[in-house]
Design a protein around this motif. Structure first.
Motif, PDB file in Angstrom:
ATOM      1  N   UNK A 190      26.893  69.663  18.435  1.00  0.00           N
ATOM      2  CA  UNK A 190      27.106  68.209  18.355  1.00  0.00           C
ATOM      3  C   UNK A 190      27.743  67.631  19.619  1.00  0.00           C
ATOM      4  N   UNK A 191      27.603  68.343  20.714  1.00  0.00           N
ATOM      5  CA  UNK A 191      28.083  67.824  22.003  1.00  0.00           C
ATOM      6  C   UNK A 191      26.896  67.154  22.706  1.00  0.00           C
ATOM      7  N   UNK A 192      26.540  65.994  22.195  1.00  0.00           N
ATOM      8  CA  UNK A 192      25.286  65.360  22.589  1.00  0.00           C
ATOM      9  C   UNK A 192      25.281  64.862  24.041  1.00  0.00           C
ATOM     10  N   UNK A 240      20.815  59.262  19.508  1.00  0.00           N
ATOM     11  CA  UNK A 240      22.103  59.418  18.823  1.00  0.00           C
ATOM     12  C   UNK A 240      23.177  58.569  19.512  1.00  0.00           C
ATOM     13  N   UNK A 241      23.084  58.491  20.847  1.00  0.00           N
ATOM     14  CA  UNK A 241      24.077  57.734  21.615  1.00  0.00           C
ATOM     15  C   UNK A 241      23.850  56.228  21.547  1.00  0.00           C
ATOM     16  N   UNK A 246      16.357  53.693  26.864  1.00  0.00           N
ATOM     17  CA  UNK A 246      16.083  54.971  27.533  1.00  0.00           C
ATOM     18  C   UNK A 246      15.171  55.829  26.665  1.00  0.00           C
ATOM     19  N   UNK A 247      15.400  55.807  25.369  1.00  0.00           N
ATOM     20  CA  UNK A 247      14.543  56.559  24.441  1.00  0.00           C
ATOM     21  C   UNK A 247      13.106  56.052  24.529  1.00  0.00           C
ATOM     22  N   UNK A 248      12.943  54.743  24.518  1.00  0.00           N
ATOM     23  CA  UNK A 248      11.597  54.157  24.581  1.00  0.00           C
ATOM     24  C   UNK A 248      10.897  54.562  25.876  1.00  0.00           C
ATOM     25  N   UNK A 249      11.622  54.532  26.985  1.00  0.00           N
ATOM     26  CA  UNK A 249      11.034  54.870  28.290  1.00  0.00           C
ATOM     27  C   UNK A 249      10.553  56.316  28.328  1.00  0.00           C
TER      28      UNK A 249
END
Length: 330
Positions: A190-192, A240-241, A246-249
């Motif tokens: 869980x150290x994302x 999660x963050x 950024x996820x979409x890119x």
């Protein structure tokens, strides 16, 4: 040792040991790392100090064989033992002519505003200067210099973890799966944020290697394929963050590749759909999530849950907006 002194003198360099070192002369093979202090002085009556790493508490480290711009320093260090301090009078100005440019870089780095130049700019610098009066004088009038070096530490090629810039392409490629594995371990713990850093580091290395290949060639495609799981893992960490754009890119980059497996395609769609929903791209979110259920019916329940939450969020937002308008016009 006498042979070393003789070889240096042939090059116009005179060595004087100020403090004897310890142990044997290290094996300065390519890839070794040396840490040292340096002081550069002019040969005038006042022995004017130009630079002194001790004065600013900033020792320098270089990798042997990596073509440090001031080659003479590498030559001098190879004659020294650990903990030795020696003074080198360099009367051959061909050996010292490059010093103003190197000193400028070191001073800029130590001040925290280094500038990166490409190409050969020595001629330009000789005309316009380097931003330091004492170095400009050396540019116009090359002269002998005295280098006082203190060898603080020596490490063989296998005694330290290499930085990326020192690695060969093969070494860089070998690091990628190791970084991915570390990232996976951090993710499970869980150290994302730390995990995303490792995935990003691996992606950066692959980008460097891709630049060495011609886009579309077999070698380029094999490297590009290695990016896919890293992009997906990185996107999950960013999801999660709450870094949704950024996820979409990055998921879009995965989806644009022709050689993505169906499983990875579904993962990218699902993560992008959730990110679209979080930033109120409702139409795009519905399209991505419905496509996930179509491609992998086993995920229908998870998709239904996401779509239900999306619709609830949309209704809640609409009600909030209506309440705000009612307050304005009430």
């Amino acid at each position: 040792m006498a042979d070393i002194f003789a070889q240096l003198q042939k090059r116009g360099i005179h060595k004087k040991i100020l403090h004897a070192g310890t142990g044997n002369l290290p094996d300065f093979i390519d890839g070794s790392k040396v840490f040292f202090n340096y002081r550069t002085t002019k040969c005038d009556d006042n022995k004017t100090v130009l630079d002194d790493s001790k004065a600013i508490n900033k020792p320098l480290e270089i990798i042997i064989g990596k073509k440090f711009k001031l080659e003479i320093w590498e030559t001098l260090l190879k004659t020294m033992k650990v903990n030795e301090t020696s003074e080198f009078l360099c009367t051959n100005i061909r050996e010292t002519a490059i010093y103003p440019m190197v000193a400028k870089s070191l001073r800029d780095i130590n001040k925290g505003h280094a500038h990166h130049h490409t190409g050969h700019c020595c001629g330009m610098m000789a005309d316009t200067g380097v931003g330091y009066d004492d170095l400009n004088e050396l540019l116009k009038n090359p002269q002998p210099l005295i280098f006082t070096l203190e060898l603080l530490k020596f490490q063989g090629p296998n005694d330290f973890e290499k930085e990326t810039w020192t690695m060969s392409p093969a070494e860089k490629l070998a690091v990628v799966p190791k970084l991915k594995e570390i990232g996976n371990t951090l993710y499970k713990a869980r150290q994302y944020e730390e995990a995303s850093d490792k995935y990003a580091e691996a992606l950066g290395i692959l980008e460097q290697l891709l630049m060495l290949e011609k886009p579309g060639d077999a070698e380029w495609i094999e490297l590009d394929k290695l990016k896919i799981p890293l992009l997906l893992n990185y996107s999950q960490c960013k999801l999660i963050a709450g870094d949704y754009y950024t996820v979409i890119t990055h998921t879009t980059e995965v989806l644009q590749k022709d050689y993505v497996t169906e499983s990875d395609h579904v993962k990218a769609l699902f993560r992008r759909g959730k990110a679209h929903g979080a930033v109120w791209n409702v139409t795009e979110a519905r399209l991505d999530l419905n496509k996930v259920a179509e491609l992998d019916p086993s995920l229908s329940k998870a998709v239904s849950k996401e779509l239900k939450q999306l619709e609830e969020n949309v209704k809640a937002k609409e009600q909030l907006e209506k309440a705000s308008l009612k307050g304005i016009f009430g």
